[in-house]
Enzyme design. Structure first.
Site, PDB file in Angstrom:
ATOM      1  N   LYS A   1       0.809  -1.369   0.150  1.00  0.00           N
ATOM      2  CA  LYS A   1       0.010  -0.247   0.011  1.00  0.00           C
ATOM      3  C   LYS A   1       0.710   1.393  -0.056  1.00  0.00           C
ATOM      4  CE  LYS A   1      -2.006  -0.829   3.676  1.00  0.00           C
ATOM      5  NZ  LYS A   1      -1.205  -1.990   4.409  1.00  0.00           N
TER       6      LYS A   1
ATOM      7  N   ARG B   1      -9.088   0.720   9.122  1.00  0.00           N
ATOM      8  CA  ARG B   1      -8.498  -0.709   9.445  1.00  0.00           C
ATOM      9  C   ARG B   1      -9.469  -1.612  10.575  1.00  0.00           C
ATOM     10  NH1 ARG B   1      -2.672   0.488   8.828  1.00  0.00           N
ATOM     11  NH2 ARG B   1      -1.497  -1.406   8.874  1.00  0.00           N
TER      12      ARG B   1
ATOM     13  N   ARG C   1      12.173  -5.709   5.254  1.00  0.00           N
ATOM     14  CA  ARG C   1      12.057  -4.450   5.626  1.00  0.00           C
ATOM     15  C   ARG C   1      12.478  -4.200   7.190  1.00  0.00           C
ATOM     16  NH1 ARG C   1       6.423  -1.270   5.487  1.00  0.00           N
ATOM     17  NH2 ARG C   1       5.922  -2.543   7.315  1.00  0.00           N
TER      18      ARG C   1
ATOM     19  N   ARG D   1      12.332  -1.265  11.502  1.00  0.00           N
ATOM     20  CA  ARG D   1      11.017  -0.804  12.058  1.00  0.00           C
ATOM     21  C   ARG D   1      10.580  -1.552  13.457  1.00  0.00           C
ATOM     22  NH1 ARG D   1       6.096   0.707   8.003  1.00  0.00           N
ATOM     23  NH2 ARG D   1       5.069  -0.554   9.659  1.00  0.00           N
TER      24      ARG D   1
ATOM     25  N   ARG E   1       0.512  -8.861  13.638  1.00  0.00           N
ATOM     26  CA  ARG E   1      -0.335  -7.822  12.593  1.00  0.00           C
ATOM     27  C   ARG E   1      -1.039  -8.603  11.672  1.00  0.00           C
ATOM     28  NH1 ARG E   1       4.615  -4.727  10.348  1.00  0.00           N
ATOM     29  NH2 ARG E   1       3.240  -3.586   9.243  1.00  0.00           N
TER      30      ARG E   1
END
Ligand code: B4P
Length: 192
Positions: free
Chosen positions: A13, A88, A127, A133, A144
């Site tokens: 996204k 969400r 990532r 992160r 998640r």
């Protein structure tokens, strides 16, 4: 054009929204980026969000709606926008709908990026290694994806029942996925 991008964490996204904003000449509004900016600034909102985000949970609907209302009060959204990371859950979808109707700016199109879980885990692990992160650790990513299945996946049906949903294959090169999204939104753009 008013567009919302939907899909699981890691579905692309944010990656595609930053390309689409140049193509469509509208701002990219990422609730994840807005929250990360608050965390980096050490604001009271950021302090509340930090731990919640690190474990992969959703930050409260109240905080998100306030933040979004603030963002939509800026003039640059008048000509359209690309929304990424919101809604969400169904409560957020309903609140967004009410807010956009009130602003006289109803959503034109919703695009869902579809990627299977194995590849999502692989992308987010990459990532995590590259950017560090806090919510890209294997544990947080697993959580998640669960949160996505239970809370966010129903939002897809929300846009389907509003006849605004197009599903796009999110597997491929960045250019291939981008071209698919552009093709998917062409009818809605023509109607704008
Ligand atoms: P987000 O910032 O929205 O993070 P995300 O779901 O991981 O998606 P993102 O857009 O960043 O990643 P992308 O798929 O582009 O949310 C983070 C957290 O903020 C949430 O967990 C929550 O705590 C909080 N939050 C945000 N919005 C909220 C809301 N509305 N309500 C409550 N809480 C909220 O990219 C992922 C990786 O895949 C990248 O490394 C990218 O390079 C790679 N990739 C993308 N496309 C690819 C492709 N085609 N091929 C190969 N790799 C690709």
């Amino acid at each position: 054009m008013r567009l919302v991008l939907l899909g699981a964490p890691g579905s692309g996204k944010g990656t595609q929204a930053s390309r689409l904003k140049t193509h469509l000449q509208v701002p990219h509004i990422s609730t994840g980026d807005l929250l990360r900016a608050e965390v980096a600034a050490g604001s009271s909102l950021g302090r509340q969000a930090k731990e919640v985000m690190a474990r992969g949970d959703l930050v409260s609907d109240e905080i998100l709606l306030g933040m979004l209302e603030d963002r939509f009060s800026r003039d640059d959204t008048r000509g359209g926008f690309i929304l990424d990371g919101y809604p969400r859950n169904l409560a957020q979808a309903a609140a967004l709908d009410v807010m956009l109707q009130r602003l006289g700016q109803p959503m034109d199109s919703a695009v869902q990026l579809e990627v299977d879980n194995e590849l999502l885990v692989e992308r987010l692990a990459g990532r995590g290694r590259d950017e560090g992160r806090a919510d890209d650790t294997p544990e947080a990513v697993r959580y998640r994806l669960e949160v996505y299945d239970t809370q966010t996946a129903p939002v897809i049906d929300f846009y389907r029942t509003h006849d605004q949903l197009t599903t796009v294959d999110g597997v491929g090169t960045l250019d291939e996925v981008f071209d698919r999204i552009v093709a998917a939104i062409t009818p809605a753009r023509a109607a704008c």
